[in-house]
Design a protein around this motif. Structure first.
Motif, short mmCIF file in Angstrom:
data_model
loop_
_atom_site.label_atom_id
_atom_site.label_comp_id
_atom_site.label_asym_id
_atom_site.label_seq_id
_atom_site.Cartn_x
_atom_site.Cartn_y
_atom_site.Cartn_z
N MET A 1 53.73 63.22 60.88
CA MET A 1 54.27 61.96 61.35
C MET A 1 54.70 61.12 60.14
O MET A 1 54.04 61.09 59.12
CB MET A 1 53.23 61.18 62.15
N LYS A 2 55.81 60.42 60.30
CA LYS A 2 56.32 59.53 59.26
C LYS A 2 56.17 58.10 59.77
O LYS A 2 56.70 57.75 60.83
CB LYS A 2 57.77 59.84 58.95
N ILE A 3 55.44 57.26 59.02
CA ILE A 3 55.15 55.89 59.40
C ILE A 3 55.93 54.94 58.50
O ILE A 3 55.82 55.02 57.27
CB ILE A 3 53.64 55.58 59.33
N GLY A 4 56.69 54.05 59.12
CA GLY A 4 57.40 53.02 58.39
C GLY A 4 56.53 51.79 58.27
O GLY A 4 55.93 51.35 59.25
N VAL A 5 56.43 51.24 57.08
CA VAL A 5 55.62 50.04 56.83
C VAL A 5 56.57 48.96 56.31
O VAL A 5 57.28 49.17 55.32
CB VAL A 5 54.50 50.31 55.81
N PHE A 6 56.56 47.81 56.98
CA PHE A 6 57.43 46.72 56.58
C PHE A 6 56.61 45.51 56.15
O PHE A 6 55.64 45.13 56.80
CB PHE A 6 58.35 46.28 57.73
N GLY A 11 52.98 42.39 49.15
CA GLY A 11 51.61 42.18 49.63
C GLY A 11 51.18 43.22 50.65
O GLY A 11 50.01 43.56 50.75
N GLY A 12 52.14 43.77 51.39
CA GLY A 12 51.84 44.79 52.39
C GLY A 12 51.39 46.11 51.79
O GLY A 12 50.96 47.01 52.52
N LEU A 13 51.49 46.24 50.48
CA LEU A 13 50.98 47.46 49.85
C LEU A 13 49.48 47.62 50.08
O LEU A 13 48.97 48.74 50.09
CB LEU A 13 51.31 47.48 48.35
N THR A 14 48.77 46.51 50.30
CA THR A 14 47.34 46.61 50.62
C THR A 14 47.16 47.25 52.00
O THR A 14 46.22 48.01 52.22
CB THR A 14 46.65 45.24 50.59
N LYS A 17 47.90 50.96 51.53
CA LYS A 17 46.76 51.64 50.90
C LYS A 17 45.71 52.00 51.95
O LYS A 17 45.17 53.12 51.94
CB LYS A 17 46.15 50.73 49.82
N GLU A 18 45.42 51.09 52.87
CA GLU A 18 44.44 51.35 53.91
C GLU A 18 44.95 52.39 54.90
O GLU A 18 44.19 53.24 55.37
CB GLU A 18 44.06 50.05 54.64
N LEU A 19 46.23 52.34 55.21
CA LEU A 19 46.81 53.36 56.10
C LEU A 19 46.67 54.75 55.49
O LEU A 19 46.29 55.70 56.18
CB LEU A 19 48.29 53.06 56.36
N VAL A 20 46.98 54.87 54.22
CA VAL A 20 46.86 56.17 53.54
C VAL A 20 45.41 56.65 53.56
O VAL A 20 45.14 57.84 53.75
CB VAL A 20 47.41 56.09 52.10
N ARG A 21 44.47 55.72 53.41
CA ARG A 21 43.05 56.09 53.46
C ARG A 21 42.67 56.60 54.86
O ARG A 21 41.97 57.58 55.00
CB ARG A 21 42.18 54.89 53.09
N GLN A 22 43.17 55.90 55.89
CA GLN A 22 42.79 56.25 57.26
C GLN A 22 43.61 57.40 57.85
O GLN A 22 43.11 58.14 58.70
CB GLN A 22 42.90 55.03 58.17
N VAL A 23 44.86 57.53 57.44
CA VAL A 23 45.74 58.58 57.98
C VAL A 23 46.43 59.29 56.81
O VAL A 23 47.64 59.16 56.60
CB VAL A 23 46.80 57.97 58.95
#
Length: 149
Positions: A1-6, A11-14, A17-23
């Protein structure tokens, strides 16, 4: 799955970082709209327009889900963003309120945010729904501090 983060900046890099940890098995695309930040002083219509445009760009590049890591965009425009997209869209207010609820021993939480986020009272409502009293304070200089590291 490819997740887009906006986010409206970095600041959304935090959140990323949590998304990468969880998924960790997902692929990620990040769009930080540093050209038009800060979003906190813009109208809801402008925030929706900019965010939808960025999400459509992420979608064109294969994103199968969107995470709106921008508190202002989530607070002011999540229904419009969700309606405009053909993939699932998640904002940060409900997860943020949930995390604050779990951490608060007093059932009181202070929220510092942009004027747009505070003016929407999105956090106050999300916290109240969890039985927590939310006190909001606009901090217009907070975004430049985050963006400057």
């Amino acid at each position: 799955m490819k997740i887009g983060v906006f986010d409206s900046g970095v600041g959304g890099l935090t959140v990323l970082k949590e998304l990468v940890r969880q998924v960790p098995q997902a692929d990620y695309l990040y769009f930080g709209d540093t050209a038009r930040l800060p979003y906190g002083s813009k109208s809801a219509e402008t925030v929706a327009k900019y965010t939808i445009s960025a999400c459509k760009f992420l979608r064109q590049h294969g994103a199968e889900m969107m995470v709106i890591a921008c508190n202002t965009a989530t607070s002011l425009a999540l229904p419009e963003i969700t309606k405009a997209m053909d993939v699932p869209v998640i904002g940060v207010v409900d997860p943020g309120a949930e995390a604050a609820t779990k951490l608060s021993k007093s059932k009181k939480v202070a929220v510092i945010a942009t004027a747009g986020t505070v003016g929407s009272h999105a956090y106050q409502r999300a916290l109240a729904a969890r039985g927590v009293e939310g006190h909001e304070q606009a901090c217009p200089l907070f975004v430049p501090l985050v963006e400057e590291g």
